[in-house]
Design an enzyme around this catalytic site. Structure first.
Site, PDB file in Angstrom:
ATOM      1  N   SER C  22       0.821  -1.206   0.000  1.00 58.60           N
ATOM      2  CA  SER C  22       0.000   0.000   0.000  1.00 58.60           C
ATOM      3  C   SER C  22       0.858   1.260   0.000  1.00 58.60           C
ATOM      4  O   SER C  22       1.938   1.301   0.572  1.00 58.60           O
ATOM      5  CB  SER C  22      -0.889   0.007   1.241  1.00 58.60           C
ATOM      6  OG  SER C  22      -1.679   1.172   1.255  1.00 58.60           O
ATOM      7  N   LYS C  46      -3.398   2.682  -2.431  1.00 62.83           N
ATOM      8  CA  LYS C  46      -3.091   3.646  -1.385  1.00 62.83           C
ATOM      9  C   LYS C  46      -4.173   3.535  -0.313  1.00 62.83           C
ATOM     10  O   LYS C  46      -5.298   3.139  -0.599  1.00 62.83           O
ATOM     11  CB  LYS C  46      -3.097   5.069  -1.959  1.00 62.83           C
ATOM     12  CG  LYS C  46      -1.930   5.307  -2.883  1.00 62.83           C
ATOM     13  CD  LYS C  46      -1.427   6.747  -2.833  1.00 62.83           C
ATOM     14  CE  LYS C  46      -0.203   6.863  -3.702  1.00 62.83           C
ATOM     15  NZ  LYS C  46       0.885   7.566  -3.062  1.00 62.83           N
ATOM     16  N   ASN C  71       9.364   8.021   4.548  1.00 64.78           N
ATOM     17  CA  ASN C  71       8.338   8.796   3.874  1.00 64.78           C
ATOM     18  C   ASN C  71       7.295   9.310   4.851  1.00 64.78           C
ATOM     19  O   ASN C  71       6.986   8.679   5.859  1.00 64.78           O
ATOM     20  CB  ASN C  71       7.653   7.970   2.768  1.00 64.78           C
ATOM     21  CG  ASN C  71       6.419   7.264   3.262  1.00 64.78           C
ATOM     22  OD1 ASN C  71       5.355   7.867   3.388  1.00 64.78           O
ATOM     23  ND2 ASN C  71       6.546   5.998   3.585  1.00 64.78           N
ATOM     24  N   VAL C  73       4.270  10.846   3.286  1.00 66.63           N
ATOM     25  CA  VAL C  73       3.370  11.343   2.247  1.00 66.63           C
ATOM     26  C   VAL C  73       2.082  11.837   2.908  1.00 66.63           C
ATOM     27  O   VAL C  73       1.431  12.750   2.414  1.00 66.63           O
ATOM     28  CB  VAL C  73       3.101  10.242   1.201  1.00 66.63           C
ATOM     29  CG1 VAL C  73       1.957  10.626   0.275  1.00 66.63           C
ATOM     30  CG2 VAL C  73       4.364   9.958   0.383  1.00 66.63           C
ATOM     31  N   GLY C  74       1.758  11.244   4.040  1.00 58.10           N
ATOM     32  CA  GLY C  74       0.596  11.715   4.782  1.00 58.10           C
ATOM     33  C   GLY C  74      -0.708  11.175   4.257  1.00 58.10           C
ATOM     34  O   GLY C  74      -1.757  11.814   4.381  1.00 58.10           O
ATOM     35  N   LEU C  75      -0.625   9.956   3.686  1.00 61.96           N
ATOM     36  CA  LEU C  75      -1.848   9.278   3.249  1.00 61.96           C
ATOM     37  C   LEU C  75      -2.659  10.097   2.251  1.00 61.96           C
ATOM     38  O   LEU C  75      -3.890  10.097   2.285  1.00 61.96           O
ATOM     39  CB  LEU C  75      -2.725   8.906   4.455  1.00 61.96           C
ATOM     40  CG  LEU C  75      -2.096   7.953   5.478  1.00 61.96           C
ATOM     41  CD1 LEU C  75      -3.036   7.768   6.666  1.00 61.96           C
ATOM     42  CD2 LEU C  75      -1.768   6.606   4.854  1.00 61.96           C
ATOM     43  N   CYS C 128      -0.187   3.332  10.256  1.00 65.33           N
ATOM     44  CA  CYS C 128       0.624   4.380   9.630  1.00 65.33           C
ATOM     45  C   CYS C 128       1.356   5.153  10.722  1.00 65.33           C
ATOM     46  O   CYS C 128       0.733   5.653  11.652  1.00 65.33           O
ATOM     47  CB  CYS C 128      -0.251   5.324   8.813  1.00 65.33           C
ATOM     48  SG  CYS C 128       0.695   6.720   8.160  1.00 65.33           S
ATOM     49  N   GLY C 241       8.099  -5.607   4.380  1.00 65.00           N
ATOM     50  CA  GLY C 241       9.144  -4.836   5.052  1.00 65.00           C
ATOM     51  C   GLY C 241      10.504  -5.118   4.466  1.00 65.00           C
ATOM     52  O   GLY C 241      11.150  -6.095   4.828  1.00 65.00           O
TER      53      GLY C 241
END
EC number: 1.3.-.-
Lengths: 270, 303, 303, 270
Positions: C22, C46, C71, C73-75, C128, C241
């Site tokens: 994701s 996503k 990262n 990206v902030g979803l 997250c 991972g």
């Protein structure tokens, strides 16, 4: 891409050679290990058993290397019992190597301490006058005598075996033989690997007569790369600073020949 | 402008900010002296227990293809009593004695062994990820942490540091518990629980199966923890985790660490790493016009 | 002997065991089709929220010198409703829809948007590490996890996967809570909270300061988690991972994963990585005489 | 050791050149960026502000590179406002580059889309007959005209400026000029970078006449390395598959010229 020597490589044992009832040589294919320098070692993983430092043995065939192991503890017995076709893990090579002089050379090996000596013999020059001393407790523990003679067939050389019980070759401790030889004539280089007391006495005999002498030390090792500290001898780390040390340096080391550290890191007497 | 690498971690004064992390090379006073000559600011010893421990069988260490090491040495150590005798002659080396135990009395007993030794500080290892009962199980229990820290503080006037790591509870709770009980400084972080499996023989490589991941892989995680701790608490911090260059060290200073520890980098670059880092920090300080480490501690929080 | 890369994760059947994790490339059906042609077994989208999110300003990603990425990206995502419309034409690609939310009703609402879509499974992103209220704060609360999983299971018959990570509570508690509520599979692990500081400008690099560490650095940690979960529970596991080679993938199978996900390796090796890994696994299976992935799942636990 | 192009390198801005009231060129020293190919881009970090993809501008001095930025949003305005002596972070170069044909060439640039065109001009052969079209809204937004002429001083060439309001050069949209030129004569290569509608029309004009045409696309980017997916156009990723695409390929892309994605990833009309 060049192999990172810290990464474990899995190799398959291709041949097992019985050297004595308690000593075996395990042959495998590995270019890196076939080209190590005399004195360098590998960390050898016996899956499910243990991992231990092993000097890398030469092989007749190019691209191959070997380990010569005497069974005593669980780890070395685990390696001794590996069968043809089974896999082990290797990492390394680690450590420094002997500084090979030219001229009159004396190589002294006891038990599997002969392994780096055999590799060292592959580097002698044709003009070198080489004496190899092989120390063993008794006749059935003698090995690599023929190999040493073969490796030296183009050199002026002697291979002398001594057994503690006199059942083969000369009778007595090999260190007495060393003392006798170095007291009679000068050697340009003296090299020793074997039990620590044997190395200590050899270094004493040669160094006290100002001869160049080097010993390849053995200690318990966990990491092989200078992290765990298990193999320290005074301020030296056998894995990083050795395995080969000059007699000059060893003569100032308070632990060499007297103490080793057990698994908990406590100093114990030899 | 006089340029100095000296740093202070609360009451602890060091000539140089780069310490040897616990578990590395730490069993011989001769080696400690050599390390000190090689540029370490202080040596943290192997974690000592009340009795000698042999640790786990080999393999105890594994080099990860992507960088870093996984180790499960199993806290092998000669025991606090033997170790104290060994370092009694020490005059020169700043030694931080690392201790493991399961109950407050363990720590009290061990600290008392060092009464005749020159000890710079004690570091309570509350976070070994691969030894049961004395590792993370202790650090994961804030109430136990409070009792241990309180006992240690009552036993000695020497500064006490708590070393925390990523366990099964929030490490910030452990930090708070230690601070509430009067801890002098925090070392963050310990290795992170991890494992490696060999695909040919299809088994875990370490004899203990699980070990602690150290080295470059954990640096970004450790840096985050130092930043989080220093954002939340006014406590001296020693950064630890994957530091191998002067840039790494400076990142930790900027995040709020007053000193740093390293271990894995010794495996990769041997003990030259200490003076390499010292020199790099000095050059950086010159370029940025700093006269002391202190001037850069925590600067990244101001942005 | 017929050799097949097919695998099953509980009720989820995939032709190939390597999934796109994701957050990676997951906003366009055209790209999904391309990825499927490139060898992925399934695409995880996503993480979608009830409303569209812009995410954080750049920098949102940082390449770590020692390997891996951080990262934040902030979803960012177009929201579940827009996204569902976008994938409605899908026929060919196994799509796993990833969802984030803070309350059970969020997940119910979102799942309902996909009633007219071919969805292989839903993956609840409970972990997250860089977005408040919908990330680890959810996964760190086992009671909330139970409610969310129960609601999701009551909303659809499509299999539900929970994605867990290293938070401030023990991830194994999150796993247990999800299993107790009828979860179909577990994805382990999410990125690990981390940060990077630039020593020249002396500030955190990511606009959000903290981000999630992914890639090679976290592989040994993720592998440990898969092994721990599979040792404790009889639940299908998807390993995630730091996987970038077929050896990595096989390590996760041996640890107990029935399939794997990857993302960072796309940044390093682009989408060729999928077939490279598929081919490597096939060669390994030939060499070891396996006809199916299933035969190697969990083998390392037997040693 | 070769620099990993994903690692952020900090550089100091050495010179700021005002090109127009809203466009500036920032010059810095960096060997890697000075040698990028036309069409490649860097991710540029403006500390405390943002990070954005920038085509890398040429510099007169060797070992130096530059960014030419027009201020509009907060990120580009942040870069525009960088002063001499301030630091920015760069990573890359990323992306592919133009396939430069020989013979009669047409280069079309609008605004900062001229940047890759200027770099492309440094690769033309002396015999190439080069036409450069510079499109701008009005006279005070025209830049790089002299630079283009200088770069082409050894070539048969024309540099034609068109402004939408006719305040300088020819009046009208540059795409009308393109249509006129390609309808009159064959070009061996047509290259375009600028606003997407300009690129779309240029590609249509050239491709419909079977001329080889390439466009360097621009999209919002977060990662630059094919992870985030922000820059997808149909099934293409501008960062990995581009920035340069052939007209042949673009003519099959349903999104090119029609849609872009906003920060949430939702398709919006141009």
């Amino acid at each position: 891409m060049q192999r990172n020597n810290n990464h474990t490589t899995i190799v398959t044992i291709e041949k097992v050679i019985d050297e004595t009832p308690t000593v075996r040589t395990l042959v495998f294919s590995d270019d890196v290990m076939s080209n190590v320098l005399p004195g360098q070692f590998a960390m050898v993983w016996i899956p499910g058993v243990n991992e231990l430092p092993m000097s890398v043995m030469i092989s007749k065939e190019s691209g191959k290397a070997a380990f010569t192991v005497r069974k005593h503890g669980p780890a070395s017995t685990g390696l001794f019992n590996i069968l043809e076709g089974q896999q082990i893990g290797i990492r390394g090579p680690y450590g420094n190597s002997f500084d090979l002089k030219e001229g009159k050379l004396l190589l002294v090996g006891g038990g599997t301490g002969l392994v780096p000596m055999m590799r060292l013999l592959t580097f002698v020059k044709p003009a070198d006058d080489v004496t190899v001393l092989i120390g063993a407790k008794s006749k059935d523990e003698v090995f690599f005598e023929d190999l040493a003679n073969n490796l030296l067939e183009n050199n002026p050389h002697k291979v002398i075996v001594s057994t503690d019980d006199g059942s083969y070759g000369e009778k007595g401790f090999v260190t007495d033989l060393v003392e006798k030889l170095v007291s009679k004539s000068h050697f340009d280089g003296v090299y020793v690997c074997g039990p620590e007391i044997m190395m200590y006495k050899t270094v004493q005999s040669a160094h006290s007569r100002k001869m160049f002498v080097q010993a390849s030390l053995e200690r318990m090792m966990k990491c092989g790369v200078g992290i765990c500290g298990s193999c320290c001898v005074g301020e030296d780390l056998v894995c990083r600073d050795g395995t080969v040390f000059d007699g000059q340096h060893l003569s100032t080391n308070k632990e060499f020949g007297h103490f080793y550290r057990n698994k908990a890191g406590i100093l114990e007497n030899y | 402008m006089e340029l100095s690498l000296a740093t202070s971690i609360g009451q602890i004064q060091l000539d140089r900010p780069v310490m040897l992390a616990s578990g590395i090379l730490g069993i011989s006073l001769d080696v400690f002296n050599r390390l000190y000559r090689s540029g370490v600011g202080a040596v943290v010893t192997k974690s000592l227990s009340t009795e000698p421990w042999e640790g786990y069988p080999n393999p105890t260490i594994f080099s990860v293809k992507g960088g870093g090491w996984i180790n499960a040495v199993g806290l092998s150590n000669p025991g606090a009593t033997n170790f104290a005798k060994m370092i009694e002659p020490n005059q020169d080396v700043p030694i931080v004695v690392s201790l493991v135990g399961s109950i407050p009395e363990d720590f009290e007993m061990m600290i008392k062994q060092f009464e005749n030794c020159k000890v710079t500080a004690y570091e309570l290892n509350l976070s070994c990820p691969h030894v049961a009962k004395v590792g993370l199980e202790v650090g994961d229990d804030p109430e136990l942490v409070k009792k241990i820290v309180t006992t240690a503080k009552n036993t000695t006037d020497v500064p006490i540091i708590a070393k925390v790591g990523l366990g099964t509870t929030h490490y910030l709770n452990t930090v708070s518990a230690a601070i509430d009980s009067g801890i002098d400084a925090i070392t963050a972080i310990n290795t992170v629980r991890a494992m490696a499996i060999d695909v040919e023989t299809q088994r875990p490589i370490l004899s203990n199966k699980f070990g602690g991941l150290s080295g470059t892989p954990i640096k970004p995680i450790a840096l985050r923890c130092v930043y989080e701790i220093s954002s939340k608490h006014d406590i001296p911090i020693i950064g630890c985790g994957g530091i191998s260059t002067w840039e790494d060290a400076v990142e930790f200073f900027l995040a709020g660490a007053s000193a740093i520890q390293l271990g894995s980098a010794v495996g990769d670059n041997w003990i030259d790493v200490f003076n390499d880092i010292n020199n790099g920090i000095l050059q950086y300080m010159k370029r940025k016009n700093y006269s002391s480490i202190k001037e850069m501690v925590g600067l990244a929080k101001k942005q």
